[in-house]
Design a protein around this motif. Structure first.
Motif, short mmCIF file in Angstrom:
data_model
loop_
_atom_site.label_atom_id
_atom_site.label_comp_id
_atom_site.label_asym_id
_atom_site.label_seq_id
_atom_site.Cartn_x
_atom_site.Cartn_y
_atom_site.Cartn_z
N VAL A 249 0.85 -1.20 0.00
CA VAL A 249 0.00 0.00 0.00
C VAL A 249 0.89 1.25 0.00
O VAL A 249 1.55 1.56 0.99
N GLY A 250 0.92 1.94 -1.12
CA GLY A 250 1.72 3.15 -1.23
C GLY A 250 3.21 2.92 -1.25
O GLY A 250 3.99 3.85 -0.99
N ALA A 251 3.65 1.69 -1.56
CA ALA A 251 5.08 1.37 -1.51
C ALA A 251 5.85 2.15 -2.57
O ALA A 251 5.36 2.34 -3.69
N PRO A 252 7.08 2.60 -2.25
CA PRO A 252 7.93 3.20 -3.27
C PRO A 252 8.28 2.17 -4.34
O PRO A 252 8.24 0.96 -4.10
N ALA A 253 8.63 2.64 -5.52
CA ALA A 253 8.81 1.77 -6.69
C ALA A 253 9.80 0.62 -6.45
O ALA A 253 9.51 -0.53 -6.81
N LEU A 255 10.65 -0.96 -3.71
CA LEU A 255 10.06 -1.95 -2.79
C LEU A 255 8.92 -2.68 -3.47
O LEU A 255 8.79 -3.91 -3.34
N ARG A 256 8.10 -1.97 -4.22
CA ARG A 256 7.00 -2.62 -4.94
C ARG A 256 7.53 -3.66 -5.91
O ARG A 256 7.00 -4.77 -6.00
N TYR A 257 8.57 -3.32 -6.64
CA TYR A 257 9.14 -4.27 -7.59
C TYR A 257 9.61 -5.54 -6.87
O TYR A 257 9.30 -6.66 -7.29
N LEU A 258 10.33 -5.37 -5.77
CA LEU A 258 10.86 -6.52 -5.04
C LEU A 258 9.73 -7.39 -4.49
O LEU A 258 9.76 -8.62 -4.62
N LEU A 259 8.73 -6.77 -3.89
CA LEU A 259 7.65 -7.54 -3.28
C LEU A 259 6.84 -8.29 -4.33
O LEU A 259 6.42 -9.44 -4.12
N GLU A 260 6.60 -7.66 -5.48
CA GLU A 260 5.84 -8.33 -6.53
C GLU A 260 6.63 -9.48 -7.13
O GLU A 260 6.09 -10.55 -7.42
N GLN A 261 7.92 -9.29 -7.33
CA GLN A 261 8.75 -10.36 -7.87
C GLN A 261 8.89 -11.52 -6.89
O GLN A 261 9.02 -12.68 -7.28
N LEU A 262 8.86 -11.22 -5.59
CA LEU A 262 8.97 -12.29 -4.59
C LEU A 262 7.83 -13.30 -4.71
O LEU A 262 8.04 -14.50 -4.52
N GLY A 263 6.63 -12.80 -5.00
CA GLY A 263 5.52 -13.72 -5.20
C GLY A 263 5.78 -14.67 -6.36
O GLY A 263 5.52 -15.87 -6.28
N ILE A 324 2.97 -7.41 11.94
CA ILE A 324 1.65 -7.30 11.33
C ILE A 324 0.93 -6.10 11.94
O ILE A 324 0.87 -5.94 13.14
N GLY A 325 0.41 -5.25 11.08
CA GLY A 325 -0.24 -4.02 11.54
C GLY A 325 0.72 -2.85 11.67
O GLY A 325 0.30 -1.70 11.81
N GLN A 326 2.03 -3.13 11.62
CA GLN A 326 3.05 -2.08 11.71
C GLN A 326 3.60 -1.72 10.33
O GLN A 326 4.30 -0.72 10.17
N ALA A 327 3.32 -2.57 9.34
CA ALA A 327 3.90 -2.38 8.01
C ALA A 327 3.10 -1.37 7.21
O ALA A 327 1.87 -1.39 7.22
N SER A 328 3.81 -0.48 6.53
CA SER A 328 3.17 0.53 5.70
C SER A 328 4.11 0.98 4.61
O SER A 328 5.13 1.61 4.88
N GLY A 329 3.79 0.63 3.36
CA GLY A 329 4.59 1.12 2.27
C GLY A 329 4.53 2.61 2.12
O GLY A 329 5.52 3.27 1.77
N ARG A 330 3.38 3.19 2.44
CA ARG A 330 3.24 4.64 2.33
C ARG A 330 4.16 5.35 3.32
O ARG A 330 4.78 6.38 3.01
N ALA A 331 4.28 4.82 4.53
CA ALA A 331 5.17 5.44 5.53
C ALA A 331 6.61 5.39 5.05
O ALA A 331 7.39 6.35 5.25
#
Length: 336
Positions: A249-253, A255-263, A324-331
């Motif tokens: 949610v709101g992750a910088p580019a 981090l988003r790339y890494l998380l999507e590729q991890l799946g 869990i609950g502490q993670a925020s891509g936007r932050a």
């Protein structure tokens, strides 16, 4: 690798072919943003698996434990030396590694290459610790095993390989953010436990494996230990998916790339493990003739084997669930 003579030895060439690393990398990183880095890292991944087989494959080498440590140290010195001068005295593996590292330094940033080197050292340290545990007088606890396995299976190293294929580097503060670290480590643990399951037939006698550990610590049968390993795997997978969803949610580019590729990487790793001759025991030639590329010998479950949301009772990893609950891509985006 062939240009440096690494494929001249028939046994080494057979290992390379049976590993099917090129297919593994394509399955794990289907959308590389830097093709040159991706190709070079594919060669690097071949060398990593060869090092695992030749140095750490469940038994000490002819020179004993000290020789293993010495060879691992030599590999690390090559990786961390930008100006390493290869000579005629160097073996084909060293020559190939020097070549790969020189190519990576030209195609990637010093920071990324330095992180790759650091994670390779972590992988070697975990492998050395694992060999020591195998030959130790006391059986491993489940927590000890998980902490070793997180390192020796190259989970952190694989995550760095994926990140390096992205166009933008992940900032150091993001790497070290507790929610991000928990998410990445949980993904690495899922891969480690998948490896325990699909490599058990090949390595069960001598290898570190959660199935063996559970048999020793809980007195389980092989089938009971397999079932329990799958439950542990699915509990960690559930955690990874939850953390990833929050971080996206709101992750910088980067981090988003890494998380999507991890799946993609976790799914691709399973397919490779179920089909590569390295794990099935079939020769590369017979396997290629017997099945189409990409076919699966296992099946996909309709639901997890466990829906338990509670942390595993292992201090080395239980803190992941606190995130869990502490993670925020936007932050994380705002921090940058």
């Amino acid at each position: 690798m062939a240009s440096h003579g690494l494929c001249d030895d028939p046994a080494t060439l057979a290992r390379i072919r049976e590993a099917e690393v090129h297919r593994l990398m394509g399955l794990m990183i289907p959308q590389p943003e830097n093709e040159e880095v991706f190709r070079t890292l594919t060669c690097f991944a071949h060398l990593v698996l060869l090092a695992e087989d030749l140095l750490f494959d469940g038994s000490t080498s002819a020179g004993g434990f000290g020789a293993i440590i010495e060879q691992a140290g030599k590999v690390m010195r090559v990786m961390e030396s930008p100006g390493y001068r290869a000579s005629g005295a160097d073996d084909p593996y060293t020559l190939a590694l020097v070549d790969v590292m020189n190519r990576l330094r030209k195609a990637s940033s010093p920071g990324r290459v330095g992180r790759l080197t650091h994670e390779m050292r972590r992988c070697f340290a975990g492998a050395v610790r694992g060999i020591s545990a195998l030959h130790g007088p006391d059986p491993l606890t489940e927590d000890q095993y998980l902490s070793i396995r997180l390192d020796d299976v190259a989970g952190h190293l694989t995550i760095v390989l994926i990140e390096m294929c992205g166009s933008e580097p992940l900032p150091d503060d993001t790497w070290q953010s507790p929610p991000v670290l928990a998410c990445l480590e949980s993904a690495g643990m899922v891969g480690a436990l998948d490896n325990d399951l699909f490599s058990y037939r090949k390595e069960s006698v001598h290898d570190l494996n959660l199935i063996n550990v559970l048999q020793a610590t809980r007195g389980l049968s092989v089938q009971q230990a397999v079932d329990e390993t799958m439950k542990v795997r699915d509990r960690v997978m559930r955690l990874f998916l939850g953390l990833r969803e929050e971080l996206l949610v709101g992750a910088p580019a980067p981090l988003r790339y890494l998380l999507e590729q991890l799946g993609q990487a976790l799914r691709g790793h399973v397919e490779w493990g179920l089909t590569a001759p390295r794990h099935t025991g079939a020769s590369a030639e017979n396997e290629a003739a017997a099945r189409p590329v990409g076919s699966l010998t296992g099946c996909w479950a309709d639901q997890p084997s466990s829906d338990d949301p509670d942390p595993l009772p292992c201090p080395s990893v239980s803190w992941w669930w606190d995130q869990i609950g502490q993670a925020s891509g936007r932050a994380l985006t705002q921090q940058q």
